[in-house]
Design an enzyme around this catalytic site. Structure first.
Site, PDB file in Angstrom:
ATOM      1  N   ASN A  27       0.840  -1.181   0.000  1.00 37.62           N
ATOM      2  CA  ASN A  27       0.000   0.000   0.000  1.00 37.62           C
ATOM      3  C   ASN A  27       0.890   1.251   0.000  1.00 37.62           C
ATOM      4  O   ASN A  27       2.106   1.156  -0.047  1.00 37.62           O
ATOM      5  CB  ASN A  27      -0.929  -0.028   1.218  1.00 37.62           C
ATOM      6  CG  ASN A  27      -2.252   0.649   0.956  1.00 37.62           C
ATOM      7  OD1 ASN A  27      -2.301   1.695   0.327  1.00 37.62           O
ATOM      8  ND2 ASN A  27      -3.327   0.044   1.446  1.00 37.62           N
ATOM      9  N   HIS A  73      23.440   1.160  12.537  1.00 37.97           N
ATOM     10  CA  HIS A  73      24.612   1.965  12.865  1.00 37.97           C
ATOM     11  C   HIS A  73      25.271   1.390  14.109  1.00 37.97           C
ATOM     12  O   HIS A  73      24.588   0.823  14.968  1.00 37.97           O
ATOM     13  CB  HIS A  73      24.203   3.423  13.108  1.00 37.97           C
ATOM     14  CG  HIS A  73      23.552   4.053  11.925  1.00 37.97           C
ATOM     15  ND1 HIS A  73      24.270   4.596  10.876  1.00 37.97           N
ATOM     16  CD2 HIS A  73      22.251   4.196  11.597  1.00 37.97           C
ATOM     17  CE1 HIS A  73      23.437   5.060   9.971  1.00 37.97           C
ATOM     18  NE2 HIS A  73      22.200   4.831  10.383  1.00 37.97           N
TER      19      HIS A  73
END
Length: 186
Positions: free
Chosen positions: A84, A114
């Site tokens: 969607n 990270h």
């Protein structure tokens, strides 16, 4: 010695400012922009753009605009796939989605991560962990799938859920962080 791209694909620390990676991200943004700006009447053009952007697709798939991704080529969708509006798939590593899967509006799937250590983070290095989604999975709107997660076949992820751990097959999960709400019986 591995290239930065090879390190990225292998889930190792890599330098995202590498020229090859920067150019590949620019190409993905170009293809995404063309797809996102295309007319709803351009079904064939949209499919061709997605074929060029994504790593692989099944025969039947439909993606509503807008879609955002890092590289595109690390995204593999199965047959009978539907996303969607406003999907965000950060694909520094592979995102593999099985057959008969549905993504609600605003679903985010992240493989990018990270370092936890502030010095490593400040140095600008990144790494990734692949995400695997089985067959017959429904992920509700605004759900977030974190790096390294595996979602089993037939699972349902409730809208707004933040998935940080693997989801077992045949379960419904919800919440932040996701917990099992019930099992799906057949």
């Amino acid at each position: 010695m591995k290239s930065e791209k090879e390190k990225m694909l292998d889930g190792e620390l890599y330098d995202p400012t590498d020229n090859t990676l920067q150019n590949e991200r620019l190409n993905a943004r170009r293809l995404s922009r063309l797809f996102n700006k295309s007319s709803e009447m351009d079904g064939t053009d949209r499919k061709l753009l997605l074929k060029e952007l994504l790593g692989s697709t099944g025969d039947k798939y439909f993606v509503e605009p807008n879609i955002r991704c890092d590289y595109g080529y690390n995204i593999h969708i199965g047959d009978n796939f539907y996303a969607n509006f406003d999907a965000c798939l950060l694909d520094v590593c592979e995102i593999r989605i099985g057959d008969n899967c549905l993504l609600g509006p605003g679903v985010h799937i992240y493989t990018a991560a990270h370092p936890l250590h502030p010095g490593e983070r400040a140095a600008g290095k990144e790494f990734g962990k692949p995400v695997t989604i089985g067959d017959n999975v429904w992920i509700g709107g605004r759900a977030v799938i974190s790096p390294g997660v595996v979602i089993g076949d037939n699972a349902v992820v409730a809208a707004g859920t933040v998935v940080v751990n693997d989801v077992q097959a045949n379960t419904v999960v919800g919440g932040n962080p996701a917990i099992v709400l019930r099992e799906i019986e057949f």
